[in-house]
Write an enzyme that holds these catalytic residues in place. Structure first.
Site, PDB file in Angstrom:
ATOM      1  N   SER A 198      58.034 -19.037 -12.107  1.00 50.58           N
ATOM      2  CA  SER A 198      58.160 -20.161 -13.050  1.00 50.58           C
ATOM      3  C   SER A 198      59.167 -21.219 -12.583  1.00 50.58           C
ATOM      4  O   SER A 198      60.284 -20.907 -12.177  1.00 50.58           O
ATOM      5  CB  SER A 198      58.591 -19.648 -14.423  1.00 50.58           C
ATOM      6  OG  SER A 198      58.856 -20.739 -15.267  1.00 50.58           O
ATOM      7  N   SER A 245      60.112 -23.574 -14.695  1.00 51.48           N
ATOM      8  CA  SER A 245      60.757 -24.093 -15.906  1.00 51.48           C
ATOM      9  C   SER A 245      62.289 -24.040 -15.831  1.00 51.48           C
ATOM     10  O   SER A 245      62.948 -25.005 -16.234  1.00 51.48           O
ATOM     11  CB  SER A 245      60.248 -23.352 -17.140  1.00 51.48           C
ATOM     12  OG  SER A 245      58.890 -23.669 -17.333  1.00 51.48           O
ATOM     13  N   LYS A 301      50.615 -16.452 -24.344  1.00 54.36           N
ATOM     14  CA  LYS A 301      50.492 -17.676 -25.161  1.00 54.36           C
ATOM     15  C   LYS A 301      49.743 -17.463 -26.487  1.00 54.36           C
ATOM     16  O   LYS A 301      50.079 -18.073 -27.493  1.00 54.36           O
ATOM     17  CB  LYS A 301      49.813 -18.788 -24.360  1.00 54.36           C
ATOM     18  CG  LYS A 301      50.666 -19.327 -23.228  1.00 54.36           C
ATOM     19  CD  LYS A 301      49.982 -20.512 -22.589  1.00 54.36           C
ATOM     20  CE  LYS A 301      50.664 -20.952 -21.324  1.00 54.36           C
ATOM     21  NZ  LYS A 301      50.004 -22.117 -20.719  1.00 54.36           N
ATOM     22  N   ASP A 319      51.324 -28.457 -23.485  1.00 54.98           N
ATOM     23  CA  ASP A 319      50.408 -28.866 -22.411  1.00 54.98           C
ATOM     24  C   ASP A 319      49.580 -30.082 -22.844  1.00 54.98           C
ATOM     25  O   ASP A 319      49.190 -30.902 -22.012  1.00 54.98           O
ATOM     26  CB  ASP A 319      49.449 -27.719 -22.049  1.00 54.98           C
ATOM     27  CG  ASP A 319      50.173 -26.622 -21.272  1.00 54.98           C
ATOM     28  OD1 ASP A 319      51.199 -26.925 -20.640  1.00 54.98           O
ATOM     29  OD2 ASP A 319      49.713 -25.468 -21.323  1.00 54.98           O
ATOM     30  N   ALA A 346      36.317 -24.292 -18.720  1.00 53.27           N
ATOM     31  CA  ALA A 346      36.278 -24.140 -20.190  1.00 53.27           C
ATOM     32  C   ALA A 346      37.213 -23.015 -20.638  1.00 53.27           C
ATOM     33  O   ALA A 346      36.979 -22.381 -21.653  1.00 53.27           O
ATOM     34  CB  ALA A 346      34.841 -23.864 -20.642  1.00 53.27           C
ATOM     35  N   GLY A 347      38.296 -22.793 -19.878  1.00 50.04           N
ATOM     36  CA  GLY A 347      39.269 -21.755 -20.235  1.00 50.04           C
ATOM     37  C   GLY A 347      40.370 -22.319 -21.120  1.00 50.04           C
ATOM     38  O   GLY A 347      40.202 -23.347 -21.781  1.00 50.04           O
ATOM     39  N   GLY A 348      41.523 -21.630 -21.094  1.00 49.05           N
ATOM     40  CA  GLY A 348      42.655 -22.039 -21.926  1.00 49.05           C
ATOM     41  C   GLY A 348      43.137 -23.448 -21.602  1.00 49.05           C
ATOM     42  O   GLY A 348      43.416 -24.240 -22.513  1.00 49.05           O
ATOM     43  N   GLY A 395      48.903 -32.240 -10.868  1.00 51.99           N
ATOM     44  CA  GLY A 395      49.310 -31.128 -11.729  1.00 51.99           C
ATOM     45  C   GLY A 395      50.820 -31.021 -11.899  1.00 51.99           C
ATOM     46  O   GLY A 395      51.301 -30.590 -12.949  1.00 51.99           O
TER      47      GLY A 395
HETATM   48  P1  ATR Z   1      43.214 -21.066 -17.775  1.00 55.03           P
HETATM   49  O1  ATR Z   1      43.919 -20.576 -18.991  1.00 55.03           O
HETATM   50  O2  ATR Z   1      44.122 -21.411 -16.632  1.00 55.03           O
HETATM   51  O3  ATR Z   1      42.240 -22.156 -18.068  1.00 55.03           O
HETATM   52  P2  ATR Z   1      41.049 -19.168 -17.740  1.00 55.03           P
HETATM   53  O4  ATR Z   1      41.015 -19.140 -19.226  1.00 55.03           O
HETATM   54  O5  ATR Z   1      40.911 -17.895 -16.979  1.00 55.03           O
HETATM   55  O6  ATR Z   1      42.404 -19.804 -17.218  1.00 55.03           O
HETATM   56  O7  ATR Z   1      39.929 -20.217 -17.243  1.00 55.03           O
HETATM   57  C1  ATR Z   1      39.668 -20.471 -15.906  1.00 55.03           C
HETATM   58  C2  ATR Z   1      38.522 -21.481 -15.807  1.00 55.03           C
HETATM   59  O8  ATR Z   1      38.234 -21.711 -14.434  1.00 55.03           O
HETATM   60  C3  ATR Z   1      37.238 -21.005 -16.444  1.00 55.03           C
HETATM   61  O9  ATR Z   1      36.538 -22.123 -16.914  1.00 55.03           O
HETATM   62  C4  ATR Z   1      36.521 -20.357 -15.269  1.00 55.03           C
HETATM   63  O10 ATR Z   1      35.121 -20.314 -15.381  1.00 55.03           O
HETATM   64  P3  ATR Z   1      34.406 -19.102 -16.177  1.00 55.03           P
HETATM   65  O11 ATR Z   1      34.553 -19.420 -17.634  1.00 55.03           O
HETATM   66  O12 ATR Z   1      33.004 -19.144 -15.718  1.00 55.03           O
HETATM   67  O13 ATR Z   1      35.145 -17.853 -15.769  1.00 55.03           O
HETATM   68  C5  ATR Z   1      36.887 -21.316 -14.163  1.00 55.03           C
HETATM   69  N1  ATR Z   1      36.812 -20.676 -12.838  1.00 55.03           N
HETATM   70  C6  ATR Z   1      37.662 -19.742 -12.334  1.00 55.03           C
HETATM   71  N2  ATR Z   1      37.265 -19.376 -11.091  1.00 55.03           N
HETATM   72  C7  ATR Z   1      36.138 -20.090 -10.821  1.00 55.03           C
HETATM   73  C8  ATR Z   1      35.253 -20.144  -9.710  1.00 55.03           C
HETATM   74  N3  ATR Z   1      35.469 -19.419  -8.598  1.00 55.03           N
HETATM   75  N4  ATR Z   1      34.207 -20.997  -9.786  1.00 55.03           N
HETATM   76  C9  ATR Z   1      33.983 -21.750 -10.889  1.00 55.03           C
HETATM   77  N5  ATR Z   1      34.775 -21.711 -11.978  1.00 55.03           N
HETATM   78  C10 ATR Z   1      35.853 -20.902 -11.947  1.00 55.03           C
END
Ligand code: ATR
Length: 308
Positions: free
Chosen positions: A18, A20, A69, A104, A131-133, A241
């Site tokens: 980290s 931070s 989180k 964030d 579409a993750g966090g 970033g």
């Molecule tokens: P974070 O909280 O950092 O967003 P996360 O919730 O694990 O982490 O989400 C990671 C995102 O990156 C997701 O959208 C993931 O796609 P999936 O929902 O299909 O898992 C995407 N991602 C991670 N590795 C990937 C890869 N090799 N190719 C395409 N998308 C990827």
């Protein structure tokens, strides 16, 4: 009586990486505050206990990172941002109550405002990869700036659909093969996936787009991702970033210490240097360069000379 020295921490598992503490301790020194910002490695099983005893541990607040989180949200009274994103990363006490926010959202917007001013002026359409966090925070941020169409593109379509269910009809689900086509009408492209990050596959997209497209990447290791490099080569404006990381730290500092700190070029240089340092440490050392091996080789060559 003199006030006690204040303490804040970042809680995660693991936590060694980290940045931070570097950011907040820089500001603490800069603004002459009698405080300290520490790292706390807390495994998931102990997180609830730790947060419930935060005040007893003499902390006035905390940042929370992976994997805590969502748990932090459940253990506090969240504001609209944290509730909408479904995750909290900043904790503070307000009149004895543990409150939380998700900084964030603010970090993403403030970084764009600072580095690509006017990016949201008349912005109708944006593309979000992932579409993750992290994507939840970005999509919510774009909803608050009233972006009309937010195309979410994700490997797993159901997760993109879930964002649509959460944030409403402004969110549209699209496929990877539609990315370049959508760029024609979009004003912003954001990568929220780890693609392009050290140790992950590269992000392979064709940036055939108008010169007005702004490109943002939440990846900061490497700092200058391939996506940002290609965008700049094409003359596009970019936001990286590291900028988001620095800007997201502002809100917590303000809540704990009552001073809204500034993201300065000096602070950025400090964190950039630290990112570089880690990269050097991580570099595997060649066996012949290792001090113990060097010593052994020197001893052997001395012995050989004697025998010869
Ligand atoms: P974070 O909280 O950092 O967003 P996360 O919730 O694990 O982490 O989400 C990671 C995102 O990156 C997701 O959208 C993931 O796609 P999936 O929902 O299909 O898992 C995407 N991602 C991670 N590795 C990937 C890869 N090799 N190719 C395409 N998308 C990827």
């Amino acid at each position: 009586m003199k006030d006690a020295r204040k303490a804040v921490c970042v809680i995660g598992w693991p936590i060694a990486h980290s940045r931070s503490p570097l950011i907040h301790n820089y500001w603490i020194k800069q603004y002459g505050i009698d405080a300290e910002y520490r790292r706390e490695a807390v495994p998931p099983k102990q997180f609830e206990d730790f947060v419930q005893n935060l005040r007893a541990l003499d902390y006035i607040g905390a940042n929370v990172t992976v994997p805590h989180k969502e748990a932090a949200l459940a253990l506090s009274v969240p504001d609209d941002r944290a509730r909408a994103v479904g995750a909290a990363n900043t904790l503070w006490y307000h009149e004895g109550t543990l409150r939380s926010t998700n900084s964030d959202v603010e970090g993403f917007l403030a970084n764009l405002d600072a580095t690509t001013p006017g990016w949201d002026r008349g912005l109708e359409s944006a593309i979000v990869l992932g579409a993750g966090g992290a994507a939840r925070g970005v999509v919510y941020a774009l909803v608050t700036r009233e972006v009309q169409r937010i195309y979410v593109i994700n490997r797993t379509a159901e997760r993109a659909e879930a964002l649509k269910t959460k944030f409403g009809t402004r969110v549209r689900v699209a496929g990877w093969d539609e990315t370049t086509g959508l760029m024609g009408g979009a004003g912003l492209l954001v990568n929220t996936t780890p693609l392009g990050m050290e140790g992950h596959p590269p992000l392979d997209i064709n940036l055939r787009c108008p010169a007005s497209l702004v490109v943002a990447d939440i990846v900061y290791d490497p700092l200058d991702t391939r996506l940002l490099q290609v965008a700049r080569e094409r003359g596009l404006r970019t936001a990286d970033g590291l900028g988001m990381l620095l800007h997201q730290a502002v809100r917590g500092f303000e809540l704990w210490f009552g001073v809204r700190p500034e993201v300065t070029p000096e602070l950025r240089a400090l964190v950039e240097a630290d990112l570089g340092k880690t990269a050097e440490v991580v570099q595997p050392i060649a066996p012949e360069d290792h001090p113990a091996i060097k010593k052994a080789m020197a001893r052997r060559s001395k012995r050989n000379k004697k025998q010869g």
